[in-house]
Design an enzyme around this catalytic site. Structure first.
Site, PDB file in Angstrom:
ATOM      1  N   THR A 106     -24.088  11.889  18.169  1.00 13.88           N
ATOM      2  CA  THR A 106     -24.994  12.307  19.035  1.00 13.88           C
ATOM      3  C   THR A 106     -25.521  10.817  19.860  1.00 13.88           C
ATOM      4  O   THR A 106     -25.764  10.894  20.997  1.00 13.88           O
ATOM      5  CB  THR A 106     -26.315  12.780  18.425  1.00 13.88           C
ATOM      6  OG1 THR A 106     -25.990  14.083  17.764  1.00 13.88           O
ATOM      7  CG2 THR A 106     -27.433  13.210  19.277  1.00 13.88           C
ATOM      8  N   SER A 145     -23.232  20.080  24.537  1.00 16.03           N
ATOM      9  CA  SER A 145     -24.033  19.294  23.063  1.00 16.03           C
ATOM     10  C   SER A 145     -23.049  18.358  22.561  1.00 16.03           C
ATOM     11  O   SER A 145     -22.013  18.287  22.830  1.00 16.03           O
ATOM     12  CB  SER A 145     -23.907  20.395  21.975  1.00 16.03           C
ATOM     13  OG  SER A 145     -24.191  20.077  20.794  1.00 16.03           O
ATOM     14  N   ASN A 147     -21.828  18.343  19.846  1.00  9.85           N
ATOM     15  CA  ASN A 147     -21.240  18.904  18.647  1.00  9.85           C
ATOM     16  C   ASN A 147     -19.707  19.491  19.612  1.00  9.85           C
ATOM     17  O   ASN A 147     -18.771  19.790  18.882  1.00  9.85           O
ATOM     18  CB  ASN A 147     -21.766  20.042  18.080  1.00  9.85           C
ATOM     19  CG  ASN A 147     -23.073  19.807  17.400  1.00  9.85           C
ATOM     20  OD1 ASN A 147     -23.251  18.507  17.303  1.00  9.85           O
ATOM     21  ND2 ASN A 147     -23.695  20.458  16.932  1.00  9.85           N
ATOM     22  N   THR A 192      21.337   1.107  -4.400  1.00  7.40           N
ATOM     23  CA  THR A 192      20.409   2.262  -4.715  1.00  7.40           C
ATOM     24  C   THR A 192      19.696   1.949  -6.212  1.00  7.40           C
ATOM     25  O   THR A 192      20.646   1.106  -6.946  1.00  7.40           O
ATOM     26  CB  THR A 192      21.158   3.615  -5.168  1.00  7.40           C
ATOM     27  OG1 THR A 192      22.317   3.339  -5.906  1.00  7.40           O
ATOM     28  CG2 THR A 192      21.757   4.117  -3.687  1.00  7.40           C
ATOM     29  N   HIS A 193      18.372   2.044  -6.441  1.00  6.19           N
ATOM     30  CA  HIS A 193      17.858   1.600  -7.630  1.00  6.19           C
ATOM     31  C   HIS A 193      17.590   0.036  -7.732  1.00  6.19           C
ATOM     32  O   HIS A 193      17.796  -0.507  -8.707  1.00  6.19           O
ATOM     33  CB  HIS A 193      18.513   2.107  -9.048  1.00  6.19           C
ATOM     34  CG  HIS A 193      18.374   3.877  -9.082  1.00  6.19           C
ATOM     35  ND1 HIS A 193      17.428   4.420  -9.361  1.00  6.19           N
ATOM     36  CD2 HIS A 193      19.308   4.524  -8.538  1.00  6.19           C
ATOM     37  CE1 HIS A 193      17.681   5.668  -9.463  1.00  6.19           C
ATOM     38  NE2 HIS A 193      18.908   5.764  -8.867  1.00  6.19           N
ATOM     39  N   SER A 322       5.009 -22.493   5.123  1.00  5.41           N
ATOM     40  CA  SER A 322       4.586 -22.819   3.905  1.00  5.41           C
ATOM     41  C   SER A 322       3.745 -24.145   4.531  1.00  5.41           C
ATOM     42  O   SER A 322       3.972 -24.814   5.430  1.00  5.41           O
ATOM     43  CB  SER A 322       5.499 -23.198   3.015  1.00  5.41           C
ATOM     44  OG  SER A 322       4.816 -23.941   1.969  1.00  5.41           O
ATOM     45  N   LYS A 328      10.334 -24.246   4.800  1.00  8.04           N
ATOM     46  CA  LYS A 328      10.492 -22.879   4.425  1.00  8.04           C
ATOM     47  C   LYS A 328      10.163 -21.912   5.663  1.00  8.04           C
ATOM     48  O   LYS A 328       9.172 -22.221   6.369  1.00  8.04           O
ATOM     49  CB  LYS A 328       9.409 -22.681   3.427  1.00  8.04           C
ATOM     50  CG  LYS A 328       9.509 -21.354   2.640  1.00  8.04           C
ATOM     51  CD  LYS A 328       8.667 -21.313   1.392  1.00  8.04           C
ATOM     52  CE  LYS A 328       8.895 -19.815   0.346  1.00  8.04           C
ATOM     53  NZ  LYS A 328       8.313 -18.783   1.322  1.00  8.04           N
ATOM     54  N   GLU A 335       6.117  -8.828   7.459  1.00  6.60           N
ATOM     55  CA  GLU A 335       4.708  -8.921   6.407  1.00  6.60           C
ATOM     56  C   GLU A 335       3.487  -8.354   7.210  1.00  6.60           C
ATOM     57  O   GLU A 335       2.799  -7.659   6.739  1.00  6.60           O
ATOM     58  CB  GLU A 335       4.484 -10.265   5.934  1.00  6.60           C
ATOM     59  CG  GLU A 335       5.614 -10.981   5.057  1.00  6.60           C
ATOM     60  CD  GLU A 335       5.353 -12.376   4.863  1.00  6.60           C
ATOM     61  OE1 GLU A 335       5.830 -12.778   3.874  1.00  6.60           O
ATOM     62  OE2 GLU A 335       4.644 -12.837   5.573  1.00  6.60           O
TER      63      GLU A 335
END
Length: 492
Positions: A106, A145, A147, A192-193, A322, A328, A335
């Protein structure tokens, strides 16, 4: 209604709660002034697309009410002009409310009503706050409204912002497919794994990423369809109280003309409390975040090193990695993508909780839904663009490293199963690992398969796609074993 005190003290407006001072130099009014004092929570403001979408509804409502003979043309034209200026972003500094506010939005609705009313008042020669000229509720909010306005504004703003995300996703899919073509013949160790598995071509890996982006685009486009169904015209509880019988059809027609989209009327009773369409849209964004997160994790793993990790690919260097370790370099872009994906996933959870919080004839959590949906879309637009331009397009595959890892692994063992049996191969793999030898070296040393056949069987290119087992080679290996055994018996 209004009393001007002085040029410096501001104006005094009166509402149902009493009098309140409003700065003279603003275009909002009493409701916005109270809301800005009540809700000082995040410091975050509504997205410009959301405010523009509310103003678009006000413009369409004024046009519809004039067509239906419900709104004076002079007032209506002034509202249309004022709303158009808000849509263009002319008064963005007048929308001051926190995104966390009273339920159902509102305050957002009234902020827009007041700004448009006061702009229209000035157009007609009055001063801000002279609401006998143009009234925020009676005229700007006619047949509406909060809403039904706010859920409709969410839908419009989502539809206005999604094309940019879809374009970025389509470009990113093409970028991955381009990498697939560039490195289609480079074979790597499949994993895999997190353990060595059968070979796969980098072309296949990148094609998989591209296909994932295409699937995500398709889900978003499908969810986009639910945004075309509108509840506008339902007013407070979806019944359409205080509207002309033709208002709903007329305002949707006006919105279609203003946007070029194809909105259609939904069940306003249901849509007053059901937020399912927004959940569907948010879910499609969450799935995109899940897929992007997985791909980013892959790239970080494959880039890990450069000496003590997998280091099969080289990601573009975008910044020093770094503050203490010279030279580095980190996978900074990937990321950042991870973090955005976590945020989008969290936003989706908030949208889901808000959607299930509807009670009886209304869901009042629409401000949160609006903010989180639009924030997720904005985050993803910028993130997908960054990911493509600063990471994907610059990926380099280290072909020599891939070949070396493949040669030193035991991943070629699987293809031997049909020729010498699973148990025999498993034993050979264990022995090769124990003796630190390649599987091929061990097989040749033990004279298990002649080299001419072994080279054909262990062709890694053939192992990256379906291949019919050469039964002739199986028979010849068996015959070779038979002769070898006969020879051994004779020598004994």
């Amino acid at each position: 209604m209004l009393k001007i005190i002085s040029d410096t003290m501001g104006r005094i407006e009166k509402d149902s709660l009493g009098k309140i001072e409003v700065p003279d130099n603003v275009l909002y009014g009493a409701f916005t002034a109270r809301a800005s004092r009540n809700f000082r929570i995040s410091g975050l403001r509504a997205k410009p697309e959301f405010i523009s979408s509310i103003a678009l509804i006000k413009k369409a409502a004024a046009l519809a009410n004039m067509k239906l003979g419900m709104l004076d043309k002079k007032i209506g034209d002034a509202i249309v002009q004022a709303a158009s200026e808000v849509i263009e972003g002319k008064y963005s500094d007048q929308f001051i409310l926190d995104v966390f506010q009273a339920g159902a939005g509102t305050p957002f609705n009234m902020n827009t009503n007041e700004v448009i009313a006061n702009v229209a008042i000035k157009t007609l020669g009055g001063k801000p706050g002279d609401y006998h000229i143009v009234h925020p509720n009676n005229h700007v909010n006619m047949a509406q409204s909060s809403n039904d306005v706010i859920p409709t504004a969410i839908r419009i703003s989502v539809l206005l912002t999604l094309p940019a995300l879809i374009r970025e996703l389509e470009e990113t899919a093409l970028s991955f497919h381009s990498k697939a073509e560039e490195y289609n013949n480079v074979i790597k160790v499949g994993r895999t794994h997190l353990e060595d598995a059968v070979p796969i071509r980098y072309g296949q890996v990148f094609d998989g990423y591209g296909s994932s982006m295409e699937k995500c685009t398709g889900r978003i486009k499908k969810a986009q369809e639910s945004m075309l169904e509108l509840s506008i015209g339902g007013t407070a509880t979806g019944t359409g109280i205080n509207t002309h019988p033709e208002f709903k059809k007329t305002i949707i027609s006006e919105l279609n003309g203003l946007t070029g989209l194809e909105f259609y009327p939904g069940n306003s009773i249901m849509m007053s409390w059901s937020m399912a369409g927004f959940v569907e849209m948010s879910n499609s964004l969450r799935i995109l975040a899940i897929e992007l997160n997985k791909i980013s994790n892959d790239l970080r793993l494959l880039n890990s090193g450069p000496k003590a990790g997998i280091s099969e690919i080289i990601l573009p260097e975008v910044e020093p990695g770094s503050s203490i370790m010279p030279g580095k370099i980190n996978p900074s872009i990937a990321e950042a993508v991870n973090m955005v994906c976590f945020q989008v996933t969290g936003n989706d959870h908030a949208v889901s909780l808000a959607a299930e919080a509807g009670q009886l004839e209304l869901n009042v959590m629409t401000p949160l839904i609006a903010f989180d949906l639009l924030w997720s879309i904005k985050l993803l637009i910028n993130t997908v663009r960054m990911f493509r331009e600063d990471c994907v397009s610059g990926i380099i595959v280290d072909e020599k490293r891939c070949a070396r890892l493949l040669e030193n692994s035991q991943v070629l063992a699987t293809v031997l199963n049909p020729y010498i049996g699973y148990e025999n191969v498993a034993e050979l793999v264990k022995t090769a690992l124990h003796e630190n030898k390649s599987l091929k070296q061990l097989i040749l040393e033990r004279d298990i398969i002649p080299e001419i056949y072994l080279n054909k069987i262990l062709d890694p290119v053939k192992m990256t796609e379906p291949e019919t087992i050469d039964k002739r080679i199986i028979e010849e290996i068996k015959e070779y074993w038979k002769k070898r055994e006969e020879s051994r018996i004779e020598s004994d």
